[in-house]
Design an enzyme around this catalytic site. Structure first.
Site, mmCIF file in Angstrom:
data_model
loop_
_atom_site.group_PDB
_atom_site.id
_atom_site.type_symbol
_atom_site.label_atom_id
_atom_site.label_comp_id
_atom_site.label_asym_id
_atom_site.label_seq_id
_atom_site.Cartn_x
_atom_site.Cartn_y
_atom_site.Cartn_z
ATOM 1 C CG ASP A 104 0.893 -0.424 -5.743
ATOM 2 O OD1 ASP A 104 0.780 0.593 -6.449
ATOM 3 O OD2 ASP A 104 0.742 -0.421 -4.507
ATOM 4 C CG HIS A 143 -2.254 0.690 0.932
ATOM 5 N ND1 HIS A 143 -3.404 0.010 0.600
ATOM 6 C CD2 HIS A 143 -2.605 1.996 0.919
ATOM 7 C CE1 HIS A 143 -4.396 0.864 0.423
ATOM 8 N NE2 HIS A 143 -3.934 2.089 0.600
#
Length: 381
Positions: free
Chosen positions: A295, A264
């Site tokens: 990510d 995140h």
């Protein structure tokens, strides 16, 4: 710098560091902290970047790269490069056109845009741009309302549901706490009713956004929720926030179409392993049964090349497009994506790869004294 003026009357940014500096200069300090900050001591935030810097690629030589290109596919759809814009909340915090401008830039670049549950522009307006749009879903305390969002995304023309699985509540982001961060009146969570909320009522010693999400997000998201989602949607399901190979294998058993390996952006558990370090184990665990994207910390086309060499199908970029939006509106986001596309094509050719498929066969090494980078890099080329 006036927002929307990136490259006009100022030096055209040559890399994403230039864009980041322009965005920092354009935004109020508390908004910049909201965009740039991480949780806790920001160890995972810093480690995301360091992990990429610790990976080195073995280039191949004597390959014909005269027709080098970055075209690929993500979730079965052709893309101009294996990059998607990841979900980031409240784009109107940094530019009046918000997610609509970002979506138009993504369409022009030929990459997907992920509209967030906490978008400040309705999904219907985002898909009206005509590009490939994915919908990021937070599981709400009200399951019926959650599934209504899924149906709304389907009706709007979204092409995938990206279920974020690492936010039972928002990590303790100390920059926001110190700033007593609240949303301005013109920025609303339009998919959650769109009215004023606790996110607009703050005070010293708390993040109003964190208070709002704690009231709204479910702490009971489980694998049965994934089953429920699979039953109610025909769209591909992507789980975002997977770091453990055990969870990756279980996701495959539940029929998900893709995983996003992510901590995140260093904004949830501080000290969580980086996506770069977790990626090889996740890729090995799924054994090709679903796509695996990365990510966190992507700042250049060379980073995309490294992710491909470590086994990723592609990457998500979150903060960088928001920097471009802050500094230059739609043109700024286009500039960010142009930089990534140019750098990736350059990196592919210099690594001896005519395309993305060859990049996935490259090998990697960890920097001396670095961590255990494996994946494709475990093989000699």
């Amino acid at each position: 710098m006036v927002r929307g003026d990136l490259g006009r009357g100022a030096a055209v940014p040559l890399d994403l560091d230039d864009v980041e500096r322009a965005a920092a200069a354009a935004l109020p300090p508390d908004v910049w902290d909201f965009v740039a900050g991480g949780s806790g001591r920001e160890l995972s935030l810093a480690a995301n970047r360091a992990a990429f810097d610790g990976v080195f690629v073995r280039p191949r030589v004597l390959n014909d790269v005269s027709a080098c290109g970055a075209e690929s596919t993500l979730l079965g759809r052709a893309v101009r490069m294996p990059v998607a814009i990841g979900p980031v909340a409240y784009h109107r915090l940094v530019h009046p056109e918000g997610e609509s401008a970002t979506a138009r830039a993504a369409k022009a670049a030929g990459v997907p845009f992920t509209v967030a549950t906490l978008s400040s522009v309705p999904v219907e307006e985002v898909t009206a741009a005509g590009g490939s749009v994915w919908f990021q879903l937070y599981w709400l305390r009200d399951t019926g309302r959650t599934l209504e969002l899924v149906r709304r995304a389907e009706d709007a023309g979204c092409e995938a549901i990206v279920l974020t699985v690492d936010v039972p509540w928002m990590g303790r982001r100390l920059r926001d706490v110190r700033n007593g961060f609240t949303l301005p009146d013109h920025v609303r969570a339009v998919h959650l009713g769109g009215g004023a909320s606790t996110a607009h009522r703050g005070g010293h010693g708390a993040s109003a956004v964190a208070v709002h999400t704690a009231e709204t997000f479910s702490r009971s998201l489980t694998w049965s929720s994934v089953e429920r989602l699979r039953e109610c949607t025909r769209l591909p399901i992507v789980l975002k926030g997977v770091l453990a190979p055990e969870d990756a294998r279980r996701a495959v058993e539940h029929g998900v179409d893709a995983l996003v390996v992510s901590n995140h952006g260093g904004r949830q558990l501080d000290g969580a392993v980086t996506a770069v370090d977790a990626l090889p184990d996740v890729v090995e665990a799924v054994g090709g049964a679903c796509e695996v994207l990365l990510d966190g910390g992507v700042r250049s086309g060379t980073d995309v090349l490294k992710a491909l060499a470590l086994g990723a199908s592609g990457v998500l970029v979150g903060r960088a497009p928001v920097w471009g939006l802050a500094a230059g509106g739609e043109d700024g986001v286009r500039r960010v994506l142009d930089i990534l596309a140019g750098e990736l094509t350059d990196a592919l050719g210099l690594a001896g790869c005519a395309g993305v498929a060859e990049a996935r066969r490259l090998t990697t090494l960890a920097a001396p004294g670095g961590g255990s980078v494996r994946g494709a890099g475990a093989r000699s080329g």
